[in-house]
Design an enzyme around this catalytic site. Sequence first.
Site, mmCIF file in Angstrom:
data_model
loop_
_atom_site.group_PDB
_atom_site.id
_atom_site.type_symbol
_atom_site.label_atom_id
_atom_site.label_comp_id
_atom_site.label_asym_id
_atom_site.label_seq_id
_atom_site.Cartn_x
_atom_site.Cartn_y
_atom_site.Cartn_z
ATOM 1 C CD GLU A 14 -2.623 -1.344 2.537
ATOM 2 O OE1 GLU A 14 -3.655 -1.846 2.736
ATOM 3 O OE2 GLU A 14 -1.895 -0.696 3.763
ATOM 4 C CG ASP A 201 -12.886 -7.436 0.453
ATOM 5 O OD1 ASP A 201 -13.701 -7.712 1.246
ATOM 6 O OD2 ASP A 201 -11.701 -6.867 1.068
#
Length: 243
Positions: A14, A201
Amino acid sequence: MIKSVLLVFAMEAEAKPLIQTLELKEDVPAKIVGPAPCVTFSGEHQGLSVHVVWNGRCKDHGVDNVGTVPASLSTYLAVLAFKPDVVISAGTCGGFKAQGAAIGDVFLGTAVINHDRRIPLPSFDKYGLGHAQLLATPHLQAALGLKSGVVSSGNSLDYTDKCMEIMTAHGAALKEMEAAAIAWACALYKVPLMCVKAVTDIVDGDRPTAEEFLENLHSAAAALQSTLPKVLGYLAGKELAQL
């Protein structure tokens, strides 16, 4: 006026795209010394001092230090070291379709809660939930066309029925593993916190396979990479009330 910003990341995947894009350099000598495992990077972007702290890697298992404990430690030590005007909890998360989330969306957090810190005792129940408002950023949201919502934190990638009950009751739009702990550390220093999160998700949908999750992680990290420099550019030189 905002002159210095600290971004907190749990995972190297990230943090790395932003570090590379802004050409941030690892702080040498280290601003945070061991045994704390977190690693920091610093540089400038549009006149803004930018600092990144990544939670580092577990020496026993070789994976990123995810979850609330490493996040609170990294934030506490990095705020102490850099004294930023604003902290940003940045990274990826699950999103709720019921709150308008889709894979790859980038959200600004409005508040944080804990969904798995359940302490059914007087006053401890509210302490466990840990509801805290985040820095209000309506102008930033409008300027960049981002979505917004409540961020819910817990120490498991999955969740129980009770976790879902709590997240639903508080209108959670995002589920992740660090923001509420980062908020706690920021509150100790009275430093305002923002959350900028990209969706990997859908929590209230079909659970992805491990392979699908990792694929989504890369696409969400790319969305985060394109958004975070714009967020930083918007913050540069502004006062909190202008956000």
